[in-house]
Design a protein around this motif. Structure first.
Motif, PDB file in Angstrom:
ATOM      1  N   ASP A  34      34.667  39.252  47.035  1.00 20.11           N
ATOM      2  CA  ASP A  34      34.347  37.866  47.388  1.00 20.11           C
ATOM      3  C   ASP A  34      35.321  37.313  48.432  1.00 20.11           C
ATOM      4  OD1 ASP A  34      32.423  35.895  46.894  1.00 20.11           O
ATOM      5  OD2 ASP A  34      33.750  34.772  45.556  1.00 20.11           O
ATOM      6  N   CYS A  35      34.862  36.273  49.105  1.00 18.39           N
ATOM      7  CA  CYS A  35      35.719  35.516  50.034  1.00 18.39           C
ATOM      8  C   CYS A  35      36.262  36.402  51.157  1.00 18.39           C
ATOM      9  CB  CYS A  35      36.890  34.864  49.281  1.00 18.39           C
ATOM     10  SG  CYS A  35      36.403  33.995  47.785  1.00 18.39           S
ATOM     11  N   ALA A  36      35.462  37.381  51.571  1.00 14.59           N
ATOM     12  CA  ALA A  36      35.958  38.386  52.514  1.00 14.59           C
ATOM     13  C   ALA A  36      36.306  37.800  53.883  1.00 14.59           C
ATOM     14  CB  ALA A  36      34.934  39.509  52.673  1.00 14.59           C
ATOM     15  N   ALA A  37      35.755  36.636  54.226  1.00  8.60           N
ATOM     16  CA  ALA A  37      36.053  36.043  55.531  1.00  8.60           C
ATOM     17  C   ALA A  37      37.251  35.093  55.470  1.00  8.60           C
ATOM     18  CB  ALA A  37      34.826  35.301  56.065  1.00  8.60           C
ATOM     19  N   ALA A  38      37.852  34.939  54.296  1.00 12.65           N
ATOM     20  CA  ALA A  38      39.020  34.059  54.185  1.00 12.65           C
ATOM     21  C   ALA A  38      40.159  34.602  55.042  1.00 12.65           C
ATOM     22  CB  ALA A  38      39.455  33.952  52.730  1.00 12.65           C
ATOM     23  N   ARG A  39      40.956  33.695  55.586  1.00 15.02           N
ATOM     24  CA  ARG A  39      42.075  34.121  56.431  1.00 15.02           C
ATOM     25  C   ARG A  39      43.169  34.772  55.585  1.00 15.02           C
ATOM     26  NH1 ARG A  39      43.243  28.385  58.601  1.00 15.02           N
ATOM     27  NH2 ARG A  39      42.489  28.070  56.485  1.00 15.02           N
ATOM     28  N   THR A  40      43.942  35.623  56.218  1.00 19.62           N
ATOM     29  CA  THR A  40      45.022  36.324  55.519  1.00 19.62           C
ATOM     30  C   THR A  40      45.952  35.339  54.824  1.00 19.62           C
ATOM     31  OG1 THR A  40      44.895  38.055  57.195  1.00 19.62           O
ATOM     32  CG2 THR A  40      46.874  38.019  55.823  1.00 19.62           C
ATOM     33  N   GLU A  41      46.253  34.218  55.499  1.00 18.10           N
ATOM     34  CA  GLU A  41      47.240  33.299  54.911  1.00 18.10           C
ATOM     35  C   GLU A  41      46.716  32.598  53.655  1.00 18.10           C
ATOM     36  OE1 GLU A  41      46.002  33.090  58.105  1.00 18.10           O
ATOM     37  OE2 GLU A  41      45.934  30.995  58.777  1.00 18.10           O
ATOM     38  N   THR A  42      45.374  32.519  53.489  1.00 15.92           N
ATOM     39  CA  THR A  42      44.856  31.860  52.284  1.00 15.92           C
ATOM     40  C   THR A  42      44.480  32.858  51.191  1.00 15.92           C
ATOM     41  OG1 THR A  42      42.619  31.855  53.200  1.00 15.92           O
ATOM     42  CG2 THR A  42      43.945  29.879  53.559  1.00 15.92           C
ATOM     43  N   TYR A  43      44.375  34.134  51.554  1.00 14.56           N
ATOM     44  CA  TYR A  43      43.917  35.132  50.584  1.00 14.56           C
ATOM     45  C   TYR A  43      45.050  36.139  50.315  1.00 14.56           C
ATOM     46  CZ  TYR A  43      40.533  38.570  48.595  1.00 14.56           C
ATOM     47  OH  TYR A  43      39.846  39.463  47.793  1.00 14.56           O
ATOM     48  N   VAL A  44      45.163  37.143  51.146  1.00 15.94           N
ATOM     49  CA  VAL A  44      46.111  38.232  50.878  1.00 15.94           C
ATOM     50  C   VAL A  44      47.563  37.734  50.875  1.00 15.94           C
ATOM     51  CG1 VAL A  44      46.933  40.466  51.684  1.00 15.94           C
ATOM     52  CG2 VAL A  44      44.507  39.909  51.863  1.00 15.94           C
ATOM     53  N   ASP A  45      47.883  36.805  51.756  1.00 17.64           N
ATOM     54  CA  ASP A  45      49.234  36.249  51.773  1.00 17.64           C
ATOM     55  C   ASP A  45      49.305  34.923  51.017  1.00 17.64           C
ATOM     56  OD1 ASP A  45      50.194  38.346  53.223  1.00 17.64           O
ATOM     57  OD2 ASP A  45      50.064  37.339  55.180  1.00 17.64           O
ATOM     58  N   GLY A  46      48.267  34.612  50.280  1.00 19.87           N
ATOM     59  CA  GLY A  46      48.189  33.317  49.607  1.00 19.87           C
ATOM     60  C   GLY A  46      48.814  33.314  48.224  1.00 19.87           C
ATOM     61  N   THR A  47      48.659  32.176  47.555  1.00 19.21           N
ATOM     62  CA  THR A  47      49.225  31.943  46.230  1.00 19.21           C
ATOM     63  C   THR A  47      48.089  31.723  45.244  1.00 19.21           C
ATOM     64  OG1 THR A  47      51.160  30.925  47.252  1.00 19.21           O
ATOM     65  CG2 THR A  47      50.781  30.421  44.932  1.00 19.21           C
ATOM     66  N   LEU A  48      48.254  32.285  44.050  1.00 18.96           N
ATOM     67  CA  LEU A  48      47.194  32.161  43.040  1.00 18.96           C
ATOM     68  C   LEU A  48      47.134  30.737  42.488  1.00 18.96           C
ATOM     69  CD1 LEU A  48      47.564  35.533  41.075  1.00 18.96           C
ATOM     70  CD2 LEU A  48      46.048  34.976  42.992  1.00 18.96           C
ATOM     71  N   GLU A  49      45.894  30.274  42.295  1.00 21.72           N
ATOM     72  CA  GLU A  49      45.658  28.934  41.745  1.00 21.72           C
ATOM     73  C   GLU A  49      44.687  29.041  40.577  1.00 21.72           C
ATOM     74  OE1 GLU A  49      44.263  25.986  44.585  1.00 21.72           O
ATOM     75  OE2 GLU A  49      45.115  27.193  46.193  1.00 21.72           O
ATOM     76  N   PRO A  50      44.780  28.101  39.624  1.00 25.04           N
ATOM     77  CA  PRO A  50      43.798  28.096  38.532  1.00 25.04           C
ATOM     78  C   PRO A  50      42.385  28.046  39.100  1.00 25.04           C
ATOM     79  CG  PRO A  50      45.559  26.521  38.079  1.00 25.04           C
ATOM     80  CD  PRO A  50      45.776  27.022  39.477  1.00 25.04           C
ATOM     81  N   GLY A  51      41.482  28.858  38.531  1.00 25.11           N
ATOM     82  CA  GLY A  51      40.100  28.904  39.007  1.00 25.11           C
ATOM     83  C   GLY A  51      39.815  30.099  39.893  1.00 25.11           C
ATOM     84  N   MET A  52      40.860  30.748  40.382  1.00 28.04           N
ATOM     85  CA  MET A  52      40.619  31.985  41.132  1.00 28.04           C
ATOM     86  C   MET A  52      40.243  33.088  40.148  1.00 28.04           C
ATOM     87  SD  MET A  52      43.584  32.030  44.050  1.00 28.04           S
ATOM     88  CE  MET A  52      43.411  31.017  45.531  1.00 28.04           C
ATOM     89  N   CYS A  53      39.371  33.972  40.567  1.00 25.36           N
ATOM     90  CA  CYS A  53      38.970  35.082  39.702  1.00 25.36           C
ATOM     91  C   CYS A  53      39.110  36.370  40.490  1.00 25.36           C
ATOM     92  CB  CYS A  53      37.524  34.896  39.243  1.00 25.36           C
ATOM     93  SG  CYS A  53      37.034  36.133  38.026  1.00 25.36           S
ATOM     94  N   LEU A  54      39.820  37.320  39.937  1.00 25.11           N
ATOM     95  CA  LEU A  54      40.071  38.553  40.668  1.00 25.11           C
ATOM     96  C   LEU A  54      40.058  39.747  39.729  1.00 25.11           C
ATOM     97  CD1 LEU A  54      43.347  39.122  40.026  1.00 25.11           C
ATOM     98  CD2 LEU A  54      43.527  37.166  41.550  1.00 25.11           C
ATOM     99  N   THR A  55      39.890  40.917  40.332  1.00 20.55           N
ATOM    100  CA  THR A  55      39.933  42.139  39.539  1.00 20.55           C
ATOM    101  C   THR A  55      41.349  42.701  39.574  1.00 20.55           C
ATOM    102  OG1 THR A  55      39.481  43.667  41.365  1.00 20.55           O
ATOM    103  CG2 THR A  55      37.574  42.671  40.261  1.00 20.55           C
ATOM    104  N   VAL A  56      41.742  43.351  38.488  1.00 17.15           N
ATOM    105  CA  VAL A  56      42.982  44.131  38.466  1.00 17.15           C
ATOM    106  C   VAL A  56      42.571  45.552  38.090  1.00 17.15           C
ATOM    107  CG1 VAL A  56      45.252  44.437  37.447  1.00 17.15           C
ATOM    108  CG2 VAL A  56      44.369  42.124  37.846  1.00 17.15           C
TER     109      VAL A  56
END
Ligand SMILES: [Mn+2]
Length: 485
Positions: free
Chosen positions: A405-427
């Motif tokens: 999901d969110c594949a078009a998000a910028r690096t600074e908001t996704y990969v270099d970003g900070t986790l917030e409540p409501g985000m859902c991710l796989t581990v």
């Protein structure tokens, strides 16, 4: 399936039947054509309840409106894609359109038109088939062939958005003045109507905004993701119950079994199921699923049910086909489990997105050094990335309407970003020893293990949405025994 009387285009469908039937529809008499025009009941539906997410989609459109004041925004659902000749792939609406409307029908387009301080939204849809001009039964897109559609008035009630005839939209867009942006890649006809009004750079900003808007899930989305995971848990249980039939046939039996659950409880599978037995587990995107399933081997099953609202789960378990891990399988599995535990523990509000990946990679690297497969120290291996010969992929990704999901998000908001409540991710850490990897002892070769869960960031940490499936090796064995018993 039945065949149409004759192939034709949408344009032809709009012509009066009198002009078309000469020679075009052999066997259609004037009397039959006249008969088909009338004698049909009025089936218009009244007082429809809005879809459950209508308030959420309205809030999402409000946020979009605020980001692009004074600009016309065009978000297409997309069109059917030909599979071959006159057969088409199952339709899946664009995630941007689904997110903003909740509507999922082909050819739909959401348009936000600047009005006052904000925008006026209109959902453009194909209306019900005309019976007067024969479109209803003579066109392949007529309702007689494809099923009843909602009328525009019904759509307004369901989606809470004024609806209009999509066949008039291209002309309206051509005539419109002022700045406009379109989400590209879904509807060539709509894009053609806008071709001299838009730029790739400005359209990309719209796409990026809609990708980043989906990073934090609202309450409706979190609920849908839980539904997707719950169905997926039942699909995994189904698979364990039929492992003997898979042994008698192939990985396809597993694929088909999971697909049945996905279609009965949801819309579809969220991505091609990976049903990888034995060394196939080392092929990360093994979707051919045509290999044998053998007692003594591991089965890596990576699959997710997609709900009717298009949210998908993405879960992996690596199971011993005969119900018991061998010594070497357990050693590798338990290492991946330990890495996943470290990864999940690093998912919390305020943590960097990269933290869970780093935590899991460190554990895996420690194991590889401890087993003598790569020379330490651990810090050096991590610095050079040498562990990646066997860990292969990133430890997770955002999950939602898209599996990645969110594949078009910028690096600074996704990969270099900070986790917030409501985000859902796989581990989903893994270890993979290819069958032809001569750098590891033979007993490791042809073994692949991945464990993947869907983790929702909460106010005080996280919630494992897929906790309904056991992960610890002894618990997996007990769970399998209980299902097969
Ligand atoms: Mn995944």
């Amino acid at each position: 399936m039945a065949e149409e009387l004759t192939p034709e285009t949408t344009d032809e469908a709009e012509e009066p039947i009198k002009q078309r039937k000469n020679g075009l529809y052999p066997g259609v008499s004037d009397e039959l054509a006249e008969s088909m025009k009338s004698g049909w009941a009025d089936t218009e539906l009244h007082g429809l309840e809005p879809i459950p997410q209508a308030e959420y989609t309205a809030a999402r459109r409000t946020a979009l409106s605020a980001r692009f004041p004074g600009e016309r925004l065009v978000i297409p659902a997309g069109n059917l894609k030909t599979r071959s000749n006159d057969t088409e792939y199952p339709f899946r609406a664009s995630v941007e359109y689904a997110y903003l409307t909740g509507n999922l029908t082909e050819d739909g387009v959401l348009v936000l038109e600047p009005k006052g301080d904000g925008h006026k939204a209109t959902i453009y849809l194909l209306p019900r088939s005309d019976r007067e001009n024969g479109e209803f039964w003579l066109s392949g897109h007529g309702e007689l062939w494809v099923g009843r559609r909602h009328s525009l008035a019904e759509a307004e009630q369901l989606y809470g958005i004024p609806a209009a005839d999509v066949r008039e939209l291209a002309d309206k867009l051509r005539e419109a003045t002022g700045p406009v942006r379109v989400v590209r890649g879904y509807d060539a006809g709509i894009e053609a109507a806008l071709t001299d009004k838009v730029t790739a750079e400005r359209d990309e900003e719209l796409r990026v905004f809609l990708s980043e808007a989906r990073l934090v899930k609202d309450a409706f989305e979190a609920g849908e993701l839980q539904k997707a995971v719950d169905s997926t848990v039942r699909g995994f249980e189904d698979v364990v119950r039929v492992l003997d039939k898979a042994e008698a046939t192939s990985e396809r039996y597993i694929e088909g079994t999971f697909f049945l659950r996905a279609r009965v409880e949801g819309n579809d599978i969220g991505y091609g199921s990976i049903c990888a037995s034995g060394a196939h587990a080392c092929t990360l995107h093994w979707v051919r699923n045509d290999g044998p399933v053998r007692s003594g081997d591991l089965l890596l099953l990576d699959a997710g049910v997609e709900t009717h609202t298009l949210y998908t789960a993405d879960v992996t378990r690596t199971l011993p086909v005969n119900g018991t891990y061998s010594e070497i399988q357990k050693k590798i599995y338990d290492a991946v489990y330990e890495a996943q535990e470290a990864g999940i523990a690093a998912v919390k509000p305020g943590a960097k997105y990269r933290d869970f990946h780093d935590a899991a990679q460190r554990v895996l690297t420690e194991k590889l050094v401890e087993w003598g497969l790569v020379e330490g120290p651990v810090e050096r291996v991590l610095e050079l990335g040498l562990q990646r010969r066997w860990t292969l992929h990133g430890t997770g990704h955002m999950l939602g309407l898209d599996v990645h999901d969110c594949a078009a998000a910028r690096t600074e908001t996704y990969v270099d970003g900070t986790l917030e409540p409501g985000m859902c991710l796989t581990v989903e850490p893994g270890l993979y020893f290819q069958a032809d990897d001569l750098t590891v002892p033979e007993e490791y070769r042809g073994t692949g293990v991945r464990i993947e869960d869907d983790i929702l960031v909460t106010e005080d940490g996280n919630k494992n949405l897929s906790a309904g499936l056991p992960r610890r090796s002894d618990e997996v064995e007990a769970w399998m025994a209980s299902l097969k018993g």
